[in-house]
Design a protein around this motif. Structure first.
Motif, PDB file in Angstrom:
ATOM      1  N   ASP A   1       6.903  12.486   9.857  1.00  0.00           N
ATOM      2  CA  ASP A   1       8.374  12.302  11.159  1.00  0.00           C
ATOM      3  C   ASP A   1       7.929  10.807  10.768  1.00  0.00           C
ATOM      4  N   ARG A   2       8.525   9.792  11.598  1.00  0.00           N
ATOM      5  CA  ARG A   2       8.017   8.428  11.355  1.00  0.00           C
ATOM      6  C   ARG A   2       9.404   7.903  12.615  1.00  0.00           C
ATOM      7  N   GLY A   3       9.750   8.949  12.709  1.00  0.00           N
ATOM      8  CA  GLY A   3      10.462   8.696  14.098  1.00  0.00           C
ATOM      9  C   GLY A   3      11.336   7.498  13.712  1.00  0.00           C
TER      10      GLY A   3
ATOM     11  N   PHE B   1       0.253  16.051  -1.569  1.00  0.00           N
ATOM     12  CA  PHE B   1       1.441  15.468  -0.885  1.00  0.00           C
ATOM     13  C   PHE B   1       1.894  15.031   0.706  1.00  0.00           C
ATOM     14  N   GLY B   2       2.191  15.013   1.404  1.00  0.00           N
ATOM     15  CA  GLY B   2       2.893  14.075   2.594  1.00  0.00           C
ATOM     16  C   GLY B   2       3.976  14.333   3.006  1.00  0.00           C
ATOM     17  N   LEU B   3       4.164  14.402   3.845  1.00  0.00           N
ATOM     18  CA  LEU B   3       5.820  14.720   4.930  1.00  0.00           C
ATOM     19  C   LEU B   3       5.768  14.730   6.228  1.00  0.00           C
TER      20      LEU B   3
ATOM     21  N   PHE C   1       5.212  11.852  -2.140  1.00  0.00           N
ATOM     22  CA  PHE C   1       4.634  12.269  -3.766  1.00  0.00           C
ATOM     23  C   PHE C   1       3.990  11.405  -3.666  1.00  0.00           C
ATOM     24  N   GLY C   2       2.326  11.754  -4.015  1.00  0.00           N
ATOM     25  CA  GLY C   2       1.703  10.540  -5.076  1.00  0.00           C
ATOM     26  C   GLY C   2       1.903  11.598  -6.667  1.00  0.00           C
ATOM     27  N   CYS C   3       2.193  10.678  -7.593  1.00  0.00           N
ATOM     28  CA  CYS C   3       2.746  10.371  -8.678  1.00  0.00           C
ATOM     29  C   CYS C   3       1.186  11.601  -9.486  1.00  0.00           C
TER      30      CYS C   3
ATOM     31  N   PHE D   1      -0.927   0.398  -4.251  1.00  0.00           N
ATOM     32  CA  PHE D   1      -2.334  -0.912  -4.157  1.00  0.00           C
ATOM     33  C   PHE D   1      -3.076  -0.163  -3.371  1.00  0.00           C
ATOM     34  N   ARG D   2      -4.143  -0.040  -3.122  1.00  0.00           N
ATOM     35  CA  ARG D   2      -4.992   0.362  -1.857  1.00  0.00           C
ATOM     36  C   ARG D   2      -6.433   0.063  -2.259  1.00  0.00           C
ATOM     37  N   ASN D   3      -6.756  -1.263  -1.124  1.00  0.00           N
ATOM     38  CA  ASN D   3      -8.441  -1.460  -1.436  1.00  0.00           C
ATOM     39  C   ASN D   3      -9.746  -0.112  -1.195  1.00  0.00           C
TER      40      ASN D   3
ATOM     41  N   GLU E   1      -5.257   1.818  -8.409  1.00  0.00           N
ATOM     42  CA  GLU E   1      -3.590   0.955  -8.322  1.00  0.00           C
ATOM     43  C   GLU E   1      -3.488   2.679  -8.289  1.00  0.00           C
ATOM     44  N   PHE E   2      -2.631   3.039  -8.147  1.00  0.00           N
ATOM     45  CA  PHE E   2      -1.234   4.476  -8.383  1.00  0.00           C
ATOM     46  C   PHE E   2       0.054   4.039  -8.658  1.00  0.00           C
ATOM     47  N   GLU E   3       0.497   5.907  -8.612  1.00  0.00           N
ATOM     48  CA  GLU E   3       2.441   5.650  -8.229  1.00  0.00           C
ATOM     49  C   GLU E   3       2.225   6.374  -6.812  1.00  0.00           C
ATOM     50  N   GLN E   4       3.306   6.170  -7.056  1.00  0.00           N
ATOM     51  CA  GLN E   4       4.273   7.006  -5.310  1.00  0.00           C
ATOM     52  C   GLN E   4       5.714   7.030  -5.806  1.00  0.00           C
ATOM     53  N   MET E   5       5.970   8.250  -5.021  1.00  0.00           N
ATOM     54  CA  MET E   5       7.408   8.537  -5.401  1.00  0.00           C
ATOM     55  C   MET E   5       7.729   9.288  -4.002  1.00  0.00           C
TER      56      MET E   5
ATOM     57  N   HIS F   1      -0.885   5.638  11.885  1.00  0.00           N
ATOM     58  CA  HIS F   1      -0.210   4.789  13.253  1.00  0.00           C
ATOM     59  C   HIS F   1       1.491   5.043  13.143  1.00  0.00           C
ATOM     60  N   TYR F   2       2.227   5.103  12.749  1.00  0.00           N
ATOM     61  CA  TYR F   2       3.611   5.023  12.319  1.00  0.00           C
ATOM     62  C   TYR F   2       4.047   6.796  12.824  1.00  0.00           C
ATOM     63  N   SER F   3       3.367   7.423  12.258  1.00  0.00           N
ATOM     64  CA  SER F   3       3.522   9.013  12.453  1.00  0.00           C
ATOM     65  C   SER F   3       4.137   9.971  13.645  1.00  0.00           C
TER      66      SER F   3
ATOM     67  N   ILE G   1      12.827  10.844   8.157  1.00  0.00           N
ATOM     68  CA  ILE G   1      11.666  11.275   7.221  1.00  0.00           C
ATOM     69  C   ILE G   1      11.574  11.706   6.149  1.00  0.00           C
ATOM     70  N   GLU G   2      10.005  11.480   6.306  1.00  0.00           N
ATOM     71  CA  GLU G   2       9.616  10.969   4.640  1.00  0.00           C
ATOM     72  C   GLU G   2       8.276  11.928   3.501  1.00  0.00           C
ATOM     73  N   PRO G   3       9.092  12.375   2.831  1.00  0.00           N
ATOM     74  CA  PRO G   3       8.421  12.957   1.902  1.00  0.00           C
ATOM     75  C   PRO G   3       7.811  12.230   1.241  1.00  0.00           C
TER      76      PRO G   3
ATOM     77  N   PRO H   1       0.822  -1.644   0.340  1.00  0.00           N
ATOM     78  CA  PRO H   1       0.203  -0.220   0.208  1.00  0.00           C
ATOM     79  C   PRO H   1       0.559   1.217   0.002  1.00  0.00           C
ATOM     80  N   GLU H   2       2.434   1.554   0.220  1.00  0.00           N
ATOM     81  CA  GLU H   2       3.124   2.273   0.437  1.00  0.00           C
ATOM     82  C   GLU H   2       4.413   1.780  -0.340  1.00  0.00           C
ATOM     83  N   THR H   3       5.348   2.684  -0.958  1.00  0.00           N
ATOM     84  CA  THR H   3       6.798   2.329  -1.564  1.00  0.00           C
ATOM     85  C   THR H   3       7.034   1.902  -0.533  1.00  0.00           C
ATOM     86  N   ALA H   4       7.217   2.867   1.073  1.00  0.00           N
ATOM     87  CA  ALA H   4       8.121   2.561   1.475  1.00  0.00           C
ATOM     88  C   ALA H   4       9.138   1.690   1.982  1.00  0.00           C
ATOM     89  N   GLN H   5       8.194   0.866   2.424  1.00  0.00           N
ATOM     90  CA  GLN H   5       8.200  -0.164   3.478  1.00  0.00           C
ATOM     91  C   GLN H   5       9.455  -1.171   2.473  1.00  0.00           C
TER      92      GLN H   5
HETATM   93  N1  GAP Z   1       4.091   6.331   2.972  1.00  0.00           N
HETATM   94  C1  GAP Z   1       3.241   7.569   3.259  1.00  0.00           C
HETATM   95  C2  GAP Z   1       1.562   7.601   2.848  1.00  0.00           C
HETATM   96  O1  GAP Z   1       2.026   6.450   2.106  1.00  0.00           O
HETATM   97  P1  GAP Z   1      -0.185   8.269   2.141  1.00  0.00           P
HETATM   98  O2  GAP Z   1      -0.309   9.817   2.606  1.00  0.00           O
HETATM   99  O3  GAP Z   1      -1.331   6.738   2.741  1.00  0.00           O
HETATM  100  O4  GAP Z   1       1.424   9.098   2.428  1.00  0.00           O
HETATM  101  C3  GAP Z   1       1.131   9.572   0.089  1.00  0.00           C
HETATM  102  O5  GAP Z   1       0.073   8.684   1.065  1.00  0.00           O
HETATM  103  C4  GAP Z   1       0.573   9.779  -1.296  1.00  0.00           C
HETATM  104  O6  GAP Z   1       0.320   9.284  -2.446  1.00  0.00           O
HETATM  105  C5  GAP Z   1      -0.758  10.821  -1.230  1.00  0.00           C
HETATM  106  O7  GAP Z   1      -0.376  12.370  -0.591  1.00  0.00           O
HETATM  107  C6  GAP Z   1      -1.084  11.110  -2.197  1.00  0.00           C
HETATM  108  O8  GAP Z   1      -0.856  11.474  -3.275  1.00  0.00           O
HETATM  109  C7  GAP Z   1      -1.125   9.850  -2.958  1.00  0.00           C
HETATM  110  N2  GAP Z   1      -1.801   8.832  -2.671  1.00  0.00           N
HETATM  111  C8  GAP Z   1      -2.621   8.176  -1.219  1.00  0.00           C
HETATM  112  N3  GAP Z   1      -3.599   7.533  -1.862  1.00  0.00           N
HETATM  113  C9  GAP Z   1      -4.168   7.516  -3.010  1.00  0.00           C
HETATM  114  C10 GAP Z   1      -5.021   7.321  -3.648  1.00  0.00           C
HETATM  115  N4  GAP Z   1      -5.765   6.348  -3.783  1.00  0.00           N
HETATM  116  N5  GAP Z   1      -4.738   7.171  -5.510  1.00  0.00           N
HETATM  117  C11 GAP Z   1      -4.012   7.772  -6.378  1.00  0.00           C
HETATM  118  N6  GAP Z   1      -2.761   8.751  -4.930  1.00  0.00           N
HETATM  119  C12 GAP Z   1      -3.023   8.327  -4.235  1.00  0.00           C
END
Ligand code: GAP
Length: 400
Positions: free
Chosen positions: A222-224, A218-220, A260-262, A131-133, A146-150, A198-200, A256-258, A99-103
């Motif tokens: 502090d995940r400690g 966008f989200g920034l 971005f939703g691409c 991917f998030r349901n 299904e979306f792209e994260q940076m 839960h991590y922030s 510290i985690e920047p 659900p996030e690229t971070a892990q």
């Molecule tokens: N690793 C931290 C994280 O995933 P998030 O705020 O859940 O944090 C980060 O997601 C960014 O991913 C959001 O700011 C948003 O731009 C993008 N994003 C999250 N869920 C999305 C979705 N269902 N569709 C498109 N973009 C999404």
């Protein structure tokens, strides 16, 4: 990824949205989003799970599908997609789509540290699918399943967190505004304590004013040392960093985690660029005023007519640019020149080069031999330039 990764990261236990069912038509909604539309992001964000259903009733928020106000209690709905690994029916392991690229970055932290021998602070960046349901996807590409994260996981010493947090907040703001987002259309919003993931321990969002209201771009966070300490616990592996100047100093870096939703960024750039302009003759032109670094096509070469020798000359110029520049080009001969300019405006192409009968020495009124016209998308200015100066002229434009 292996389910243990998602147990360690807390996503199996905590990555959920408040789901409400309409008892009338059985449609399902994110309760917080329904409330957000009426009360605003700040007010809805602080509500606990127990408060969602009573608030929907108190605020008279009806089902968008059937109009009834008969809501179930809100319950946690885990957003991860589960699937099975293994070929024998029923005997595979449950695994989750990330659900996030971070892990992926956290579980590779030690490999990166050992092979690149970085000193703190340093970051690891990754772009990829997540991917998030989602209960209610929608608003074009704003929320999809299904979306792209940076994402960047920026590792720092525990005492350097505040500085890194402020630095990234400013850098990201500058990144968006430098690429053409108007400052009046974005804002920074600090998360309330009960809204944090839960991590922030601290999160700020950069929000954009979308056509349907303010939303997260966008989200920034502090995940400690939450993630590294969890993965250390679950893997029994030592993930500590040793200070290269003091071997007795071993600790888990903080993060510290920047993030971005691409797709959301692209959507924002599209919305900002879209312009309808009334021309002197009363026509309306639609033009995508992208920053030139974002335009999908950099330059279009347009022969004035389909006459073979003119097209040949235009192709020569096209070849010249392909060979000597890294620009993305388009070559278009179909339709009137006016229509072709409009087409490039709608794509957002910053420059068009027109090759006419002057270029091939057949019409002095159009221009001198071996010259072409460069047209600027935004100013509509047209400039006659020698072919021999074309590369320098274009380079100068891109430099500015
Ligand atoms: N690793 C931290 C994280 O995933 P998030 O705020 O859940 O944090 C980060 O997601 C960014 O991913 C959001 O700011 C948003 O731009 C993008 N994003 C999250 N869920 C999305 C979705 N269902 N569709 C498109 N973009 C999404």
């Amino acid at each position: 990824m292996n389910p243990k990764v998602w147990e360690a990261s807390g996503h199996v236990g905590s990555f959920a949205d408040p789901l409400v069912d309409c008892k009338g038509c059985k449609e399902r909604y994110r309760g917080d989003k329904l409330l957000e539309e009426k009360l605003g992001v700040e007010a809805a964000a602080v509500l606990t799970l127990d408060q969602v259903q009573p608030m929907l009733k108190a605020e008279k928020i009806n089902c968008p599908n059937c109009g009834k106000n008969e809501w179930s209690d809100a319950k946690h709905f885990n957003l991860m997609f589960k699937t099975q690994q293994g070929v024998i029916e029923g005997e595979g392991d449950d695994i989750y789509m990330r659900p996030e690229t971070a892990q992926g970055i956290f579980v590779n932290f030690k490999n990166v540290l050992n092979t690149s021998r970085m000193r703190l602070p340093f970051g690891i960046g990754q772009i990829g699918k997540a991917f998030r349901n989602e209960i209610t996807p929608g608003n074009f590409t704003f929320r999809t399943r299904e979306f792209e994260q940076m994402e960047i996981e920026y590792f720092v010493g525990p005492n350097d967190k505040k500085e890194a947090f402020d630095l990234w907040k400013q850098a990201v703001w500058d990144w968006y505004t430098d690429l053409g987002i108007d400052e009046t259309n974005i804002r920074v919003r600090q998360h309330e304590a009960d809204e944090l993931s839960h991590y922030s321990t601290q999160t700020v969002d950069i929000e954009y004013e979308f056509p349907w209201g303010w939303g997260e771009l966008f989200g920034l966070a502090d995940r400690g040392d939450f993630d590294l300490s969890q993965h250390e616990k679950f893997s029994s592996d030592d993930l500590k960093y040793t200070d290269p100047d003091d071997a007795t100093s071993k600790f888990l870096p903080h993060v510290i985690e920047p993030s971005f939703g691409c797709d959301r960024s692209v959507l924002t750039f599209l919305l900002e660029a879209y312009t309808e302009e009334e021309l002197e003759n009363g026509d309306v032109r639609t033009v995508m005023k992208f920053d030139k670094r974002l335009s999908p096509i950099d330059i279009a070469i347009l022969p004035l007519s389909k006459k073979e020798h003119l097209v040949e000359k235009a192709k020569e110029i096209h070849e010249l640019l392909l060979e000597h520049t890294n620009l993305v080009t388009d070559f278009d001969v179909t339709g009137s020149i006016g229509k072709r300019y409009r087409r490039q405006d709608e794509i957002g192409t910053p420059l068009c080069i027109t090759v006419d009968f002057g270029t091939i020495g057949e019409d002095k009124e159009q221009g001198a031999k071996d010259t072409v016209t460069i047209r600027d998308r935004d100013t509509l200015e047209q400039k006659r330039v020698k072919i021999s100066d074309l590369r320098a002229e274009i380079a100068e434009y891109w430099k500015n």
